[in-house]
Design a protein around this motif. Structure first.
Motif, PDB file in Angstrom:
ATOM      1  N   GLU A  15       0.858  -1.192   0.000  1.00 30.84           N
ATOM      2  CA  GLU A  15       0.000   0.000   0.000  1.00 30.84           C
ATOM      3  C   GLU A  15       0.885   1.228   0.000  1.00 30.84           C
ATOM      4  N   PRO A  16       0.646   2.164  -0.901  1.00 30.01           N
ATOM      5  CA  PRO A  16       1.482   3.368  -0.928  1.00 30.01           C
ATOM      6  C   PRO A  16       1.421   4.131   0.396  1.00 30.01           C
ATOM      7  N   GLU A  17       2.577   4.475   0.927  1.00 27.57           N
ATOM      8  CA  GLU A  17       2.631   5.247   2.165  1.00 27.57           C
ATOM      9  C   GLU A  17       2.036   6.633   1.915  1.00 27.57           C
ATOM     10  N   GLY A  18       1.196   7.087   2.841  1.00 28.65           N
ATOM     11  CA  GLY A  18       0.571   8.397   2.705  1.00 28.65           C
ATOM     12  C   GLY A  18      -0.767   8.369   2.004  1.00 28.65           C
ATOM     13  N   LEU A  19      -1.244   7.185   1.615  1.00 32.85           N
ATOM     14  CA  LEU A  19      -2.545   7.054   0.958  1.00 32.85           C
ATOM     15  C   LEU A  19      -3.610   6.790   2.010  1.00 32.85           C
ATOM     16  N   ARG A  20      -4.694   7.527   1.932  1.00 33.40           N
ATOM     17  CA  ARG A  20      -5.826   7.351   2.849  1.00 33.40           C
ATOM     18  C   ARG A  20      -7.103   7.331   2.028  1.00 33.40           C
ATOM     19  N   TYR A  21      -8.030   6.457   2.399  1.00 30.30           N
ATOM     20  CA  TYR A  21      -9.287   6.317   1.660  1.00 30.30           C
ATOM     21  C   TYR A  21     -10.434   6.233   2.655  1.00 30.30           C
ATOM     22  N   ALA A  22     -11.545   6.913   2.345  1.00 30.17           N
ATOM     23  CA  ALA A  22     -12.729   6.864   3.200  1.00 30.17           C
ATOM     24  C   ALA A  22     -13.978   6.782   2.331  1.00 30.17           C
ATOM     25  N   ALA A  23     -14.824   5.818   2.632  1.00 26.59           N
ATOM     26  CA  ALA A  23     -16.089   5.665   1.900  1.00 26.59           C
ATOM     27  C   ALA A  23     -17.133   6.630   2.460  1.00 26.59           C
ATOM     28  N   ASP A  24     -18.164   6.890   1.666  1.00 26.20           N
ATOM     29  CA  ASP A  24     -19.332   7.676   2.100  1.00 26.20           C
ATOM     30  C   ASP A  24     -18.937   9.008   2.738  1.00 26.20           C
ATOM     31  N   PHE A  25     -18.060   9.734   2.062  1.00 21.29           N
ATOM     32  CA  PHE A  25     -17.642  11.041   2.578  1.00 21.29           C
ATOM     33  C   PHE A  25     -18.777  12.054   2.498  1.00 21.29           C
ATOM     34  N   VAL A  26     -19.625  11.920   1.476  1.00 18.63           N
ATOM     35  CA  VAL A  26     -20.804  12.781   1.350  1.00 18.63           C
ATOM     36  C   VAL A  26     -22.038  11.898   1.207  1.00 18.63           C
ATOM     37  N   SER A  27     -23.198  12.468   1.469  1.00 15.12           N
ATOM     38  CA  SER A  27     -24.458  11.740   1.336  1.00 15.12           C
ATOM     39  C   SER A  27     -24.872  11.663  -0.135  1.00 15.12           C
ATOM     40  N   PRO A  28     -25.794  10.742  -0.479  1.00 10.58           N
ATOM     41  CA  PRO A  28     -26.289  10.701  -1.857  1.00 10.58           C
ATOM     42  C   PRO A  28     -26.906  12.031  -2.309  1.00 10.58           C
ATOM     43  N   ALA A  29     -27.587  12.725  -1.405  1.00  6.91           N
ATOM     44  CA  ALA A  29     -28.197  14.012  -1.771  1.00  6.91           C
ATOM     45  C   ALA A  29     -27.123  15.049  -2.104  1.00  6.91           C
ATOM     46  N   ILE A  30     -26.065  15.131  -1.286  1.00  8.80           N
ATOM     47  CA  ILE A  30     -24.967  16.067  -1.558  1.00  8.80           C
ATOM     48  C   ILE A  30     -24.269  15.674  -2.852  1.00  8.80           C
ATOM     49  N   GLU A  31     -24.098  14.373  -3.069  1.00 10.69           N
ATOM     50  CA  GLU A  31     -23.475  13.911  -4.313  1.00 10.69           C
ATOM     51  C   GLU A  31     -24.238  14.455  -5.524  1.00 10.69           C
ATOM     52  N   GLN A  32     -25.563  14.348  -5.493  1.00  7.75           N
ATOM     53  CA  GLN A  32     -26.357  14.825  -6.622  1.00  7.75           C
ATOM     54  C   GLN A  32     -26.238  16.337  -6.799  1.00  7.75           C
ATOM     55  N   GLU A  33     -26.189  17.078  -5.695  1.00  6.60           N
ATOM     56  CA  GLU A  33     -26.010  18.536  -5.776  1.00  6.60           C
ATOM     57  C   GLU A  33     -24.666  18.882  -6.416  1.00  6.60           C
ATOM     58  N   LEU A  34     -23.622  18.156  -6.021  1.00  8.18           N
ATOM     59  CA  LEU A  34     -22.298  18.430  -6.576  1.00  8.18           C
ATOM     60  C   LEU A  34     -22.224  18.069  -8.056  1.00  8.18           C
ATOM     61  N   ILE A  35     -22.831  16.951  -8.443  1.00 11.99           N
ATOM     62  CA  ILE A  35     -22.854  16.571  -9.863  1.00 11.99           C
ATOM     63  C   ILE A  35     -23.584  17.627 -10.679  1.00 11.99           C
ATOM     64  N   LEU A  36     -24.724  18.090 -10.184  1.00 11.23           N
ATOM     65  CA  LEU A  36     -25.461  19.140 -10.898  1.00 11.23           C
ATOM     66  C   LEU A  36     -24.628  20.410 -11.003  1.00 11.23           C
ATOM     67  N   GLY A  37     -23.903  20.742  -9.931  1.00  9.78           N
ATOM     68  CA  GLY A  37     -23.034  21.916  -9.975  1.00  9.78           C
ATOM     69  C   GLY A  37     -21.965  21.779 -11.042  1.00  9.78           C
ATOM     70  N   ILE A  38     -21.338  20.601 -11.122  1.00  5.98           N
ATOM     71  CA  ILE A  38     -20.299  20.371 -12.140  1.00  5.98           C
ATOM     72  C   ILE A  38     -20.904  20.449 -13.542  1.00  5.98           C
ATOM     73  N   GLN A  39     -22.093  19.890 -13.716  1.00  5.08           N
ATOM     74  CA  GLN A  39     -22.731  19.884 -15.037  1.00  5.08           C
ATOM     75  C   GLN A  39     -23.061  21.286 -15.535  1.00  5.08           C
ATOM     76  N   THR A  40     -23.205  22.230 -14.622  1.00  2.00           N
ATOM     77  CA  THR A  40     -23.520  23.611 -15.039  1.00  2.00           C
ATOM     78  C   THR A  40     -22.269  24.427 -15.344  1.00  2.00           C
ATOM     79  N   LEU A  41     -21.092  23.874 -15.044  1.00  2.00           N
ATOM     80  CA  LEU A  41     -19.845  24.607 -15.296  1.00  2.00           C
ATOM     81  C   LEU A  41     -19.523  24.660 -16.792  1.00  2.00           C
TER      82      LEU A  41
END
Length: 196
Positions: free
Chosen positions: A14-40
Protein backbone atom coordinates in the motif's frame (compact mmCIF):
# COMPACT_ATOMS: atom_id res chain seq x y z
CA UNK A 1 0.63 -19.51 5.48
CA UNK A 2 2.19 -16.39 7.04
CA UNK A 3 5.10 -16.63 4.56
CA UNK A 4 2.57 -16.58 1.70
CA UNK A 5 0.85 -13.52 3.18
CA UNK A 6 4.21 -11.77 3.61
CA UNK A 7 5.00 -12.44 -0.04
CA UNK A 8 1.60 -11.08 -1.05
CA UNK A 9 2.27 -7.90 0.94
CA UNK A 10 5.55 -7.38 -0.91
CA UNK A 11 3.86 -7.83 -4.27
CA UNK A 12 1.01 -5.42 -3.45
CA UNK A 13 2.33 -2.78 -1.03
CA UNK A 14 0.00 0.00 0.00
CA UNK A 15 1.48 3.37 -0.93
CA UNK A 16 2.63 5.25 2.17
CA UNK A 17 0.57 8.40 2.70
CA UNK A 18 -2.55 7.05 0.96
CA UNK A 19 -5.83 7.35 2.85
CA UNK A 20 -9.29 6.32 1.66
CA UNK A 21 -12.73 6.86 3.20
CA UNK A 22 -16.09 5.66 1.90
CA UNK A 23 -19.33 7.68 2.10
CA UNK A 24 -17.64 11.04 2.58
CA UNK A 25 -20.80 12.78 1.35
CA UNK A 26 -24.46 11.74 1.34
CA UNK A 27 -26.29 10.70 -1.86
CA UNK A 28 -28.20 14.01 -1.77
CA UNK A 29 -24.97 16.07 -1.56
CA UNK A 30 -23.47 13.91 -4.31
CA UNK A 31 -26.36 14.83 -6.62
CA UNK A 32 -26.01 18.54 -5.78
CA UNK A 33 -22.30 18.43 -6.58
CA UNK A 34 -22.85 16.57 -9.86
CA UNK A 35 -25.46 19.14 -10.90
CA UNK A 36 -23.03 21.92 -9.97
CA UNK A 37 -20.30 20.37 -12.14
CA UNK A 38 -22.73 19.88 -15.04
CA UNK A 39 -23.52 23.61 -15.04
CA UNK A 40 -19.84 24.61 -15.30
CA UNK A 41 -18.30 25.71 -18.62
CA UNK A 42 -16.32 22.46 -18.83
CA UNK A 43 -13.60 22.30 -21.48
CA UNK A 44 -11.62 19.33 -22.86
CA UNK A 45 -8.46 18.85 -20.81
CA UNK A 46 -5.56 20.53 -22.66
CA UNK A 47 -1.96 19.44 -22.19
CA UNK A 48 0.17 21.24 -24.72
CA UNK A 49 -0.98 20.41 -28.23
CA UNK A 50 -2.95 17.39 -27.01
CA UNK A 51 -6.55 17.32 -25.92
CA UNK A 52 -7.90 14.79 -23.41
CA UNK A 53 -11.36 13.29 -23.57
CA UNK A 54 -12.27 14.29 -20.04
CA UNK A 55 -13.76 17.74 -19.51
CA UNK A 56 -12.56 20.00 -16.73
CA UNK A 57 -12.88 23.34 -14.94
CA UNK A 58 -10.11 24.69 -12.66
CA UNK A 59 -10.51 27.13 -9.79
CA UNK A 60 -7.94 29.03 -7.76
CA UNK A 61 -5.12 27.99 -10.08
CA UNK A 62 -4.66 26.04 -13.29
CA UNK A 63 -1.53 24.52 -14.74
CA UNK A 64 -0.52 25.96 -18.13
CA UNK A 65 1.15 23.18 -20.15
CA UNK A 66 2.40 25.64 -22.79
CA UNK A 67 4.32 27.74 -20.27
CA UNK A 68 4.89 24.97 -17.67
CA UNK A 69 3.66 27.10 -14.79
CA UNK A 70 0.68 27.77 -12.59
CA UNK A 71 -1.67 30.56 -13.56
CA UNK A 72 -4.49 32.13 -11.66
CA UNK A 73 -7.92 30.77 -12.46
CA UNK A 74 -11.44 31.81 -11.48
CA UNK A 75 -12.00 31.93 -7.71
CA UNK A 76 -13.36 28.78 -6.07
CA UNK A 77 -17.16 29.20 -6.43
CA UNK A 78 -19.37 29.68 -3.38
CA UNK A 79 -21.29 26.43 -4.01
CA UNK A 80 -18.04 24.51 -3.35
CA UNK A 81 -17.18 26.37 -0.10
CA UNK A 82 -18.84 23.85 2.24
CA UNK A 83 -17.26 20.78 0.64
CA UNK A 84 -13.84 22.51 0.63
CA UNK A 85 -14.26 23.19 4.37
CA UNK A 86 -15.26 19.55 4.97
CA UNK A 87 -12.18 18.28 3.12
CA UNK A 88 -9.97 20.60 5.16
CA UNK A 89 -11.54 19.27 8.39
CA UNK A 90 -11.02 15.68 7.15
CA UNK A 91 -7.27 16.28 7.21
CA UNK A 92 -6.72 18.83 9.96
CA UNK A 93 -7.10 22.51 10.84
CA UNK A 94 -3.83 23.57 9.17
CA UNK A 95 -4.97 22.35 5.73
CA UNK A 96 -5.58 25.10 3.16
CA UNK A 97 -7.15 24.03 -0.13
CA UNK A 98 -6.10 26.52 -2.82
CA UNK A 99 -6.90 24.71 -6.04
CA UNK A 100 -9.97 22.78 -7.12
CA UNK A 101 -10.40 20.79 -10.33
CA UNK A 102 -13.85 19.55 -11.39
CA UNK A 103 -13.75 16.73 -13.95
CA UNK A 104 -16.36 14.94 -16.03
CA UNK A 105 -15.51 11.45 -17.35
CA UNK A 106 -17.84 10.21 -20.06
CA UNK A 107 -18.35 6.50 -20.74
CA UNK A 108 -15.07 5.00 -21.95
CA UNK A 109 -12.96 7.88 -20.59
CA UNK A 110 -10.17 7.52 -18.04
CA UNK A 111 -6.86 9.16 -17.20
CA UNK A 112 -3.38 7.78 -17.91
CA UNK A 113 -0.46 7.25 -15.57
CA UNK A 114 0.81 10.48 -14.01
CA UNK A 115 1.84 12.36 -10.86
CA UNK A 116 0.32 15.73 -10.07
CA UNK A 117 2.53 18.74 -10.72
CA UNK A 118 5.13 19.54 -8.02
CA UNK A 119 3.54 22.94 -7.36
CA UNK A 120 0.84 21.05 -5.45
CA UNK A 121 1.34 19.31 -2.12
CA UNK A 122 -1.53 17.27 -0.67
CA UNK A 123 -4.09 15.87 -3.11
CA UNK A 124 -7.67 14.89 -2.24
CA UNK A 125 -10.14 13.39 -4.68
CA UNK A 126 -13.90 13.02 -4.25
CA UNK A 127 -15.49 10.42 -6.56
CA UNK A 128 -19.03 11.06 -7.77
CA UNK A 129 -21.31 9.12 -10.11
CA UNK A 130 -19.92 5.74 -11.12
CA UNK A 131 -17.33 3.73 -9.23
CA UNK A 132 -13.83 3.41 -10.67
CA UNK A 133 -10.57 1.57 -10.22
CA UNK A 134 -7.96 3.95 -8.81
CA UNK A 135 -4.60 2.40 -9.68
CA UNK A 136 -1.11 3.10 -8.36
CA UNK A 137 2.31 1.98 -9.57
CA UNK A 138 5.97 2.66 -8.82
CA UNK A 139 9.11 1.34 -10.42
CA UNK A 140 10.77 -1.53 -8.56
CA UNK A 141 13.87 -2.62 -10.45
CA UNK A 142 12.74 -3.90 -13.83
CA UNK A 143 9.12 -4.33 -12.75
CA UNK A 144 6.42 -2.29 -11.04
CA UNK A 145 4.90 -2.39 -7.59
CA UNK A 146 1.15 -2.00 -8.04
CA UNK A 147 -1.82 -1.18 -5.83
CA UNK A 148 -5.51 -0.57 -6.51
CA UNK A 149 -8.46 1.02 -4.74
CA UNK A 150 -12.05 0.37 -5.75
CA UNK A 151 -13.18 3.99 -5.43
CA UNK A 152 -16.90 3.91 -4.71
CA UNK A 153 -19.25 6.81 -5.42
CA UNK A 154 -19.13 9.46 -2.66
CA UNK A 155 -15.72 8.25 -1.43
CA UNK A 156 -12.62 10.38 -0.93
CA UNK A 157 -8.93 9.59 -1.16
CA UNK A 158 -5.94 11.53 0.13
CA UNK A 159 -2.41 11.35 -1.28
CA UNK A 160 0.55 12.66 0.70
CA UNK A 161 4.17 11.56 1.08
CA UNK A 162 5.28 8.66 -1.11
CA UNK A 163 1.80 8.03 -2.55
CA UNK A 164 1.87 11.59 -3.86
CA UNK A 165 5.55 12.03 -4.78
CA UNK A 166 6.81 8.59 -5.82
CA UNK A 167 3.81 6.55 -6.97
CA UNK A 168 2.00 7.32 -10.23
CA UNK A 169 -1.77 6.93 -10.43
CA UNK A 170 -4.35 6.40 -13.16
CA UNK A 171 -8.03 5.61 -13.70
CA UNK A 172 -8.97 3.18 -16.48
CA UNK A 173 -11.93 3.94 -18.76
CA UNK A 174 -15.17 4.11 -16.80
CA UNK A 175 -18.28 2.16 -17.79
CA UNK A 176 -20.75 4.86 -16.70
CA UNK A 177 -20.52 8.65 -16.33
CA UNK A 178 -18.23 9.69 -13.49
CA UNK A 179 -17.39 13.04 -11.94
CA UNK A 180 -14.60 13.97 -9.59
CA UNK A 181 -13.58 16.99 -7.58
CA UNK A 182 -9.86 17.21 -6.87
CA UNK A 183 -8.70 19.47 -4.04
CA UNK A 184 -5.05 20.52 -3.75
CA UNK A 185 -2.87 22.38 -1.30
CA UNK A 186 0.25 24.22 -2.43
CA UNK A 187 3.83 23.10 -1.76
CA UNK A 188 5.13 26.35 -0.23
CA UNK A 189 4.94 30.11 -0.30
CA UNK A 190 2.26 32.46 1.02
CA UNK A 191 -1.41 31.59 1.29
CA UNK A 192 -2.63 32.35 -2.22
CA UNK A 193 -6.23 31.23 -1.79
CA UNK A 194 -8.56 33.24 -3.96
CA UNK A 195 -11.76 34.43 -2.28
CA UNK A 196 -14.76 32.12 -2.59
Amino acid sequence: MSDQLALFDKVRPEPEGLRYAADFVSPAIEQELILGIQTLPLQPFQFGEFEGKRRVASFGFRYDYDFHQLKRAEPIPAWLAEIVANVEMFVGPATRIQQVLCTEYGVGVGIGWHRDKPHFDEIFGLSLGSACKFRFRKRSGKTWDRFKIDAEPRSIYMMTGASRQIWEHSVPAVEAPRYSITFRTMTNGPDLRTPA
